[in-house]
Design an enzyme around this catalytic site. Structure first.
Site, mmCIF file in Angstrom:
data_model
loop_
_atom_site.group_PDB
_atom_site.id
_atom_site.type_symbol
_atom_site.label_atom_id
_atom_site.label_comp_id
_atom_site.label_asym_id
_atom_site.label_seq_id
_atom_site.Cartn_x
_atom_site.Cartn_y
_atom_site.Cartn_z
ATOM 1 N N LYS A 127 -27.271 -10.813 2.766
ATOM 2 C CA LYS A 127 -27.087 -9.412 3.165
ATOM 3 C C LYS A 127 -26.241 -8.762 2.080
ATOM 4 C CE LYS A 127 -25.868 -6.551 7.105
ATOM 5 N NZ LYS A 127 -25.244 -5.485 6.339
ATOM 6 N N CYS A 417 22.708 -20.013 12.598
ATOM 7 C CA CYS A 417 24.092 -20.490 12.677
ATOM 8 C C CYS A 417 25.088 -19.357 12.929
ATOM 9 C CB CYS A 417 24.470 -21.269 11.419
ATOM 10 S SG CYS A 417 24.628 -20.208 9.963
#
Ligand code: IVH
Length: 670
Positions: A127, A417
């Site tokens: 296509k 942390c």
């Protein structure tokens, strides 16, 4: 020359030029040189100038003869130009087949003698991603050409279509013949035209289809001619054919290109899938863009009986490739902490399929990138996969905003942390600088076992997380202490799989010095640098005790890297870790070798090579004592350029570095 002689000569020249045009633009092989062909055209032009009333519409000199138009005339198509229904997967394709078979079964009289959609087989072809054209010939001469328009009425683009060299101006056929097909532009021409646009400061074309369409809808045929369009035919009417495949053969006999050599009959759905995959694999390497395959019932009788639903014929389907770009929504933006502490914002996407895989996250790299894109939480975005692999956000669809979108701000503290983050002057990446940040630690462990480091089979992030969460390991050296009994009780494990993993860990203990150095995850020490260090120092002991100056003196190691390596080996925590780790592993030092023939030469690779992967090429260079590198600088000796090279190519040109192709490279390493 008298008129009758001129007439004869003109006729002969026209035929000859057309013969070579066909060879060149349709068959892609020219028996004579392009210069010789130009010369023939030139002689024809001169004769026609001398005898203007001998000029005919089918003369090759008339390809760009038209004056600019004021507007396009409208043309009504004799039969409607339809569109196609799309499917995107094997399942959807099979549903199409089932649907046709149910229809055939429900009205056996109507469909007689056909009993199955795949009876005579189907015809599959690429296509093409361009613009549909209808070209009408009368008495063998190109009469007019039109765009699809709304399917009923299109625009007369005859002048422009005449400039397409792969469209014959005359064909061997009687009566009215209509050829339909797709006008396209090659990837190469697209790049060249966009480059010119860029130099002019003009806007760029988004893709080859837009450019093909834009080029055909030019009022001045000279512009169209300069774009060098191409044409693939897929439909022929004006004669009766039993099968679609025969129609294609007839088109080729008339002098058109069809299918690009990728087309053929399939007798079962499995054969369609195979052809689809084969074409998909070749897609990148094709000179033009295609976006799927078109599958048609080969029997024209059955095709007609199947009829039309909506705007599309039932008997043809577009089996499209999974889109490479799609739209989705940014549901959230989170921040990840990497092995080096770098904070990376990541978009959490509403899951979508791109290029055959489901994607749910896309890195946003850093704050600057977020600003550049202007992306907010809740935005609709276009996502693709960079280099066909890594998901990335290409564009924010600001038009779709609802005003409920939320701005994202980089956090001031590490999300893991909670320690303050740092962003140095002039750097784009924010960083968590806490050496003990658990997130960095976790990422460091993932890195330690990864493919280019310890490469422990069956040990990835998920399992490492389980080990950490169950307190089975504190650092990487603990991995080597794990016993079957520790692992087997974990979720998704059994005795056998635990045994396999322990075995894999055991066999990873023997490791080359380069891999070992890379596994340590020292900042700035990537795979290449690890190899350089290993080869230069030959053993861990030597490297450990090296001064900064000494480190800096080796090729490819700069001040920052030297500093990082030096610092790593002097950090108390690292020293303890190393001591523990060395109890378990067995480092293979590189053998001293005679310098190979590429000694002292640095190579940078860009683009794809045909005969080997980039990693293989780099290994080859190393084997011959050369130095592969990732960045082009004045000191680079060679830049090896493959297909679709990246920015390194431009940089090499700018710096005047020697550029060689794959062939030359292969010669050097032979
Ligand atoms: S047959 C009924 N074959 O795709 C229309 N179409 O999505 C006839 N296209 O408008 C289609 N390559 O422009 C056919 N090999 C091919 C094609 C092809 C590209 C385009 C065509 C059509 C569109 C439908």
């Amino acid at each position: 020359m008298i008129k009758s002689e001129a007439k004869e000569r003109i006729e002969k020249l026209k035929n000859l030029v057309d013969k070579y045009r066909y060879q060149y633009h349709v068959l892609n092989k020219l028996e004579i040189s392009e210069e010789a062909l130009d010369f023939l055209k030139h002689e024809l032009k001169k004769l026609e100038d001398e005898f203007p009333n001998l000029v005919t519409a089918d003369s090759p000199t008339q390809r760009v003869a038209g004056k600019p138009l004021k507007e396009f005339k409208k043309v009504r198509h004799q039969t409607k130009m339809m569109s196609l229904e799309d499917v995107f997967s094997e399942e959807e394709f099979s549903e199409w087949v089932d649907r046709l078979d149910r229809l055939i079964k429900s009205k056996p009289n109507h469909f007689y003698p056909h009993t199955k959609s795949f009876g005579v087989g189907v015809y599959a072809e690429p296509k093409f991603d361009g613009l549909a054209l209808s070209i009408v010939y009368e008495g063998g001469v190109l009469k007019y050409a039109a765009t699809r328009g709304d399917g009923q009425v299109g625009e007369d683009v005859t002048q422009n279509v005449r400039t397409i060299e792969s469209v014959p101006l005359k064909i061997r056929a009687k009566g009215r013949v209509e050829v339909r097909g797709e006008a396209i532009i090659t990837k190469k021409n697209f790049e060249a035209i966009n480059k010119r646009q860029k130099n002019k400061g003009a806007s760029l074309y988004a893709n080859t289809r837009n450019l093909a369409a834009g080029s055909l809808r030019q009022l001045d045929p000279k512009i169209t001619a300069s774009r060098r369009l191409d044409f693939f035919a897929y439909d022929l009417s004006g004669a009766e054919f039993k099968n679609h495949s025969e129609e294609h053969k007839a088109l080729r006999d008339l002098g058109f290109k069809t299918g690009g050599g990728l087309e053929g009959i399939c007798k079962k759905p499995e054969e369609v899938f195979l052809r689809y995959k084969k074409i998909a694999e070749r897609r990148e390497k094709l000179p033009y863009n295609i976006d799927g395959i078109v599958v048609s019932i080969d029997s024209n009788d059955l095709f007609k009986k199947l009829g039309v639903v909506g705007k599309a014929p039932r008997g043809t389907i577009a089996f499209k490739f999974a889109p490479k770009e799609t739209t989705t929504k940014v549901e959230d933006i989170i921040v990840q902490v990497g092995r080096t502490g770098a904070l990376t914002p990541v978009a959490i996407l509403k899951p979508v399929e791109i290029g055959g895989v489901v994607v749910s996250r896309a890195t946003l790299h850093n704050e600057d990138e977020i600003k550049r894109l202007g992306v907010k939480i809740g935005d609709s975005v276009i996502v693709g996969r960079a280099g066909d692999v890594i998901p990335d956000i290409r564009k924010v669809l600001k038009e779709l905003r609802t005003s409920r979108e939320r701005e994202f701000h980089m956090p001031k503290h590490c999300p893991v942390c909670k320690k303050p983050i740092e962003k140095k002057e002039g750097e784009v990446q924010a960083k968590c600088v806490n050496k003990f940040c658990p997130a960095m630690h976790r990422e460091g462990l993932y890195h330690f076992v990864s493919r280019k480091a310890f490469n422990i089979d069956g040990l990835g992030p998920k399992i490492l997380n389980a080990f950490l969460d169950h307190g089975l390991i504190q650092d990487a050296s603990d991995i080597f202490e794990l016993k079957e009994g520790d692992i087997a009780p974990l979720e998704r494990f059994g005795e056998k799989s635990a045994e396999n993993l322990v075995e894999a860990i055991k066999s990873s203990r023997k490791i080359t010095l380069a891999r070992f150095l890379y596994a340590l995850g020292i900042l700035h020490v990537g795979e290449e640098t690890a190899i350089d260090l290993a080869e230069h120092f030959g053993s861990l002991e030597k490297l450990e005790h090296m001064s900064k100056e000494n480190l800096e003196s080796i090729p490819n190691i700069g001040e920052v890297m030297a500093e990082s390596v030096y610092g790593w080996f002097r950090d108390e925590r690292n020293k303890n870790f190393l001591k523990k780790l060395l109890k378990y592993i067995d480092i293979e030092n590189p053998k001293k070798k005679k310098p190979g023939k590429l000694a002292g030469k640095t190579f940078v690779f860009t683009g794809e090579m045909e005969s080997m992967s980039r990693d293989e090429a780099k290994a080859k260079v190393r084997e011959l004592s050369g130095d592969p590198s990732e960045t082009v600088s004045k000191n680079t000796d060679y830049v090896v350029v493959g297909e679709n090279p990246g920015s390194k190519y431009a940089r090499a040109q700018k710096l005047g570095v020697k550029i060689i192709d794959e062939k030359e490279f292969l010669k050097m390493i032979k």
